[in-house]
Design an enzyme around this catalytic site. Sequence first.
Site, PDB file in Angstrom:
ATOM      1  N   LYS A   1       0.292   4.911   1.551  1.00  0.00           N
ATOM      2  CA  LYS A   1      -1.043   5.446   1.219  1.00  0.00           C
ATOM      3  C   LYS A   1      -1.967   5.066   2.379  1.00  0.00           C
ATOM      4  O   LYS A   1      -2.361   3.909   2.524  1.00  0.00           O
ATOM      5  CB  LYS A   1      -1.562   4.876  -0.106  1.00  0.00           C
ATOM      6  CG  LYS A   1      -2.880   5.516  -0.538  1.00  0.00           C
ATOM      7  CD  LYS A   1      -3.326   5.011  -1.901  1.00  0.00           C
ATOM      8  CE  LYS A   1      -4.466   5.815  -2.508  1.00  0.00           C
ATOM      9  NZ  LYS A   1      -5.653   5.941  -1.712  1.00  0.00           N
TER      10      LYS A   1
ATOM     11  N   ARG B   1      -9.102  12.493   3.531  1.00  0.00           N
ATOM     12  CA  ARG B   1      -8.179  13.559   3.139  1.00  0.00           C
ATOM     13  C   ARG B   1      -8.672  14.891   3.690  1.00  0.00           C
ATOM     14  O   ARG B   1      -9.849  15.220   3.564  1.00  0.00           O
ATOM     15  CB  ARG B   1      -8.102  13.652   1.621  1.00  0.00           C
ATOM     16  CG  ARG B   1      -7.094  14.674   1.130  1.00  0.00           C
ATOM     17  CD  ARG B   1      -7.008  14.613  -0.374  1.00  0.00           C
ATOM     18  NE  ARG B   1      -5.929  15.408  -0.909  1.00  0.00           N
ATOM     19  CZ  ARG B   1      -5.369  15.185  -2.090  1.00  0.00           C
ATOM     20  NH1 ARG B   1      -5.793  14.199  -2.850  1.00  0.00           N
ATOM     21  NH2 ARG B   1      -4.407  15.962  -2.537  1.00  0.00           N
TER      22      ARG B   1
HETATM   23  P1  ATP Z   1      -8.738   6.522  -3.578  1.00  0.00           P
HETATM   24  O1  ATP Z   1     -10.172   6.157  -3.782  1.00  0.00           O
HETATM   25  O2  ATP Z   1      -7.749   5.490  -4.052  1.00  0.00           O
HETATM   26  O3  ATP Z   1      -8.432   7.073  -2.209  1.00  0.00           O
HETATM   27  P2  ATP Z   1      -9.028   9.090  -4.761  1.00  0.00           P
HETATM   28  O4  ATP Z   1      -9.732   9.185  -6.058  1.00  0.00           O
HETATM   29  O5  ATP Z   1      -9.741   9.515  -3.533  1.00  0.00           O
HETATM   30  O6  ATP Z   1      -8.458   7.634  -4.607  1.00  0.00           O
HETATM   31  P3  ATP Z   1      -6.389   9.575  -5.613  1.00  0.00           P
HETATM   32  O7  ATP Z   1      -5.655  10.791  -5.959  1.00  0.00           O
HETATM   33  O8  ATP Z   1      -6.662   8.641  -6.695  1.00  0.00           O
HETATM   34  O9  ATP Z   1      -7.719   9.952  -4.838  1.00  0.00           O
HETATM   35  O10 ATP Z   1      -5.590   8.824  -4.475  1.00  0.00           O
HETATM   36  C1  ATP Z   1      -4.963   9.619  -3.524  1.00  0.00           C
HETATM   37  C2  ATP Z   1      -5.768   9.665  -2.247  1.00  0.00           C
HETATM   38  O11 ATP Z   1      -5.099   8.890  -1.293  1.00  0.00           O
HETATM   39  C3  ATP Z   1      -5.791  11.071  -1.712  1.00  0.00           C
HETATM   40  O12 ATP Z   1      -6.966  11.738  -2.094  1.00  0.00           O
HETATM   41  C4  ATP Z   1      -5.668  10.887  -0.210  1.00  0.00           C
HETATM   42  O13 ATP Z   1      -6.957  10.891   0.381  1.00  0.00           O
HETATM   43  C5  ATP Z   1      -5.114   9.508  -0.020  1.00  0.00           C
HETATM   44  N1  ATP Z   1      -3.731   9.446   0.504  1.00  0.00           N
HETATM   45  C6  ATP Z   1      -3.338   8.607   1.495  1.00  0.00           C
HETATM   46  N2  ATP Z   1      -2.024   8.715   1.717  1.00  0.00           N
HETATM   47  C7  ATP Z   1      -1.551   9.644   0.856  1.00  0.00           C
HETATM   48  C8  ATP Z   1      -0.262  10.192   0.607  1.00  0.00           C
HETATM   49  N3  ATP Z   1       0.812   9.764   1.263  1.00  0.00           N
HETATM   50  N4  ATP Z   1      -0.153  11.132  -0.366  1.00  0.00           N
HETATM   51  C9  ATP Z   1      -1.242  11.558  -1.047  1.00  0.00           C
HETATM   52  N5  ATP Z   1      -2.469  11.068  -0.857  1.00  0.00           N
HETATM   53  C10 ATP Z   1      -2.643  10.123   0.088  1.00  0.00           C
END
Ligand code: ATP
Length: 591
Positions: free
Chosen positions: A251, A256
């Site tokens: 991760k 993103r």
């Molecule tokens: P967080 O605040 O933990 O980043 P979030 O609410 O933005 O969470 P989540 O779906 O909960 O989003 O966590 C996935 C996020 O992690 C994605 O939105 C992306 O930006 C990031 N990410 C990093 N590496 C990966 C990966 N290998 N696969 C998918 N998402 C990833």
Amino acid sequence: MLYSELADTFDKLESTGGRLEMTAIMAEFFRGVDRKELRDIVYLSQGKLHPDFYPQELGMADRLVLKTIAITVGMPEAKVEDLWTKIGDPGEVAEQLIGKKKQMTLFSEDLTLERVVKGLTAIENAEGKDSQDKKMKQLANMLHDAGPVEARYLCRIVTGRMRVGAGTMTILDALAEAFATKEDRPVIERAFNVTCDIGLVAETIAEGGMDAIRAIGVQIGSPVKVMLAERLPSISEVVAKMGGRCAMEYKYDGIRVQAHIGKDGVKLFSRRLEDLTSNFPDIAQSLRTRCNSEEAIIEGECVAIHPETGFMLPFQNVTHRRKKHGMDDAVRDVPVRIFMFDILYADGKDMTNMSYPERRKALEENFSIGGMVQMTTMKVVESPEEGEEFFASAIASRCEGIMAKSLAPESIYRAGSRGFLWIKYKKDYQQALTDSFDLVVVGAFYGMGKRAGRYGALLMAAFDPESGMFETVCKLGTGFDDAFLAAMPDLLDDGLSETKPSSVQAEMVPDVWFEPTVVLEVVAAEITLSPIHTAAWGVIKEEAGLGIRFPRFTGRVRDDKSPEQATTVEEIVSMYGMQSHDSDGLSDGSE
Ligand code: ATP
């Protein structure tokens, strides 16, 4: 159609509380209108002329609108401003003053929907030195022929204040009620999730029915709502939930990006649908060069890299790329890489219904990996021990944790949904509660002592997509450094609201209220029952909500998230369920 019919419907919606009633009002209205006008109607009900991802905004400043009102009704500007200071909403000012003017005006031309759309488009496109004058002229022209209610909504639309309480979910309910059945609702929502264009969905269903809705797929240029991950508190639970076997990816700690690689160019969207192409021109170019197909939509995380050591740097570094100025310097000083983790489309093929292993293979096949364009590190894991080992290597590589991904045949890309096909586990979970929260600022309290005269603490809320309300969970006063304390007014004051915003549910009363716009990342020690915080009120226990204790700001402003993408009340309930509950005493969550 006369614009007054639409304005009257907005008025009805605004004075209605319940979602069911709003749905019924909208459905009836949608059924009665000319289908060709439905697209504009739907955009306007959200205060827009285009889908959410369209970059241009109407954005007329309040003072310019007040000046236009003054000219239209023939009143001194100072008097109009006085009224505005009392009321705070240019829409209501227009309504009150235009009401008086109307009785005096003899001649007016019909204000049709078509005329309003044309006028607003001209305001949006006004450019150059005399753009302010052009905008005023267009607005004055419409206000001249507007009644009080029409004027209220015109002024709210141009100032970006259009909130009649009917969010996207209610519009989708109304479209199902007007043109299909309740059972069709998930298919209609999918069409929205893969296009992010509520106007397109409305027009398609009205003109082509459900067959046309089913035929809607992902398309280059229209961002797809992102798929999100659930969370679990330990690696062994993650592996067990996945059935003992799953893929694990690093991760990465960056931004993103959803890249739409077209024949003629590349567009990069953030997860809140902003166009990031100008922030990452080097990534856009590399993706085009390294993509073997003519067209593709992929997702990846853009991460900053240390220029000398090549190590990955924490998230804060990549945010330099989000600044509007000095991009050439930033491209040189902050090298980045994109770590791709998904593919949604390639050369005419919608891949969102393919399984994760199939998509991963397609992603590798469609790109010549190298340079700035990399794949996420991935391993198929078959035991908790293997999972722990992979997690340790992710942390050693300076990642945040791991993302576990289901390998099952049904592991499709679920646009716009958070589910257990993806589960995240972060290193923070080992120290703090279970996960950080992304909470929305809805109010502030003035500080004391060293913080006197400044905002000292903030009232924070989670979002409930069902009701569209922001419900409070804590008072946040820890984790602010001097620079952030000084920057708070700039960050927050645009959203100042004289009264509690209608989308906020709160018992605690702050010194000032804000429209929910700014999202901050917060860590905390515990979720507890709370007599004063309104999140999940009555869900766990009667007469109690959920609050978070000892909240601390991590320093991360989540400007990549819209307020509707904040942590949901349902997530807080599920995180509460994951904690061990030694006591169920009430805490006010305000420590
Ligand atoms: P967080 O605040 O933990 O980043 P979030 O609410 O933005 O969470 P989540 O779906 O909960 O989003 O966590 C996935 C996020 O992690 C994605 O939105 C992306 O930006 C990031 N990410 C990093 N590496 C990966 C990966 N290998 N696969 C998918 N998402 C990833």
